[in-house]
Motif scaffolding. Structure first.
Motif, short mmCIF file in Angstrom:
data_model
loop_
_atom_site.label_atom_id
_atom_site.label_comp_id
_atom_site.label_asym_id
_atom_site.label_seq_id
_atom_site.Cartn_x
_atom_site.Cartn_y
_atom_site.Cartn_z
N PRO A 113 0.81 -1.22 0.00
CA PRO A 113 0.00 0.00 0.00
C PRO A 113 0.85 1.28 0.00
O PRO A 113 0.51 2.25 -0.68
N MET A 114 1.97 1.26 0.72
CA MET A 114 2.86 2.43 0.71
C MET A 114 3.54 2.57 -0.65
O MET A 114 3.75 3.69 -1.13
N PHE A 117 1.00 4.25 -2.74
CA PHE A 117 0.88 5.65 -2.30
C PHE A 117 1.97 6.49 -2.96
O PHE A 117 1.71 7.56 -3.52
N GLU A 215 -3.83 8.43 -1.60
CA GLU A 215 -4.61 7.74 -0.57
C GLU A 215 -5.55 6.71 -1.19
O GLU A 215 -5.73 5.61 -0.66
N ARG A 218 -3.52 3.73 -2.24
CA ARG A 218 -3.15 2.94 -1.07
C ARG A 218 -4.29 2.02 -0.65
O ARG A 218 -4.10 0.83 -0.42
N GLU A 222 -4.48 -2.14 -0.84
CA GLU A 222 -4.71 -2.90 0.39
C GLU A 222 -5.83 -3.92 0.20
O GLU A 222 -5.71 -5.09 0.60
#
Length: 246
Positions: A113-114, A117, A215, A218, A222
């Motif tokens: 997820p990062m 991002f 966001e 991300r 996820e």
């Protein structure tokens, strides 16, 4: 008089030399591309045997810090560790410790997820072109070739990692992705339903990255990792049951 004394652990001479050379390389005393002293020079300077010197150089080569070329015009030069060096270390650790699938999923949930991002914030036009091209190949293989689909899926995640433009984070994510790819090589995993679900998820993730919405990217990654992990876990469980039944 011997009270309080314990067995002494004396380091191997090759370990001492490898540590000394490693510290000099990492402090830029020998920058990338520079030649280290020859074996003969190291033997003369340190008083160690040729075997100890060679062992020290082999250790540094295994760590990706030097490369050695044999022959009359060969020698040892300083190099930089590649992505493969880190990936191999992580793979050996995970397989040697029999790290369970859930642990790999946990790590991927922490990293990817990062990655997405940062990709949404930092992606270049070249990154988008690469992700779009892989997405098109992924869509095509989803209809007919599960093996190619799994390979292109791994390529897509590698391209996403590259788009983060964080070399350490990207390499960690890619290294874990290799282990997930190996775990996914099950006959009953990449079903038509799973393939279509992955394609839809990747289109949504790519959309968020194209929009530059970090966001949103991300959150979508996820959800994608969680859904992929559930499908893989179900396939692994079914495969284990099938083996037990046999």
């Amino acid at each position: 008089m011997l009270e309080g004394l314990t067995r002494l652990k004396v380091p191997k001479s090759s370990d001492v030399l490898a540590d000394r050379l490693r510290r000099e390389i990492l402090s830029d005393a020998y920058p990338p591309g520079a030649s280290l002293p020859t074996e003969r020079e190291l033997v003369s300077a340190t008083g160690l045997s040729r075997g100890s010197v060679r062992e020290a150089l082999r250790m540094l080569e295994a760590q990706g810090l030097v490369s050695t070329r044999a022959g009359r015009y060969g020698g040892t030069t300083v190099s930089q560790p590649t992505d493969d060096h880190l990936a191999n270390h992580i793979s050996h650790y995970a397989k040697g410790r029999s790290v369970p699938l859930q642990s790999l999923v946990d790590v991927r949930l922490a990293l990817e997820p990062m990655v997405a991002f940062l990709a949404a914030e930092r992606r270049t036009e070249a990154d988008l072109i690469s992700l779009r091209a892989i997405s098109a190949r992924l869509d095509k293989s989803a209809d007919s070739d599960p093996a190619v689909f799994l390979e292109e899926n791994a390529n897509w995640h590698d391209a996403l990692a590259a788009a983060s433009h964080n070399p350490l984070l990207g390499t960690l994510a890619t290294s874990v992705g290799v282990l997930m790819f190996e775990a996914s090589q099950l006959a009953n995993f990449a079903t038509a339903e799973v393939r279509q679900r992955v394609c839809r998820a990747h289109h949504r993730i790519l959309e968020a990255i194209e929009l530059g919405d970090a966001e949103l990217a991300r959150r979508r990654v996820e959800r994608d990792v969680q859904a992929y992990a559930l499908a893989l876990e179900a396939a692994v469980t079914a495969s284990n049951w099938a083996r037990q039944a046999d």
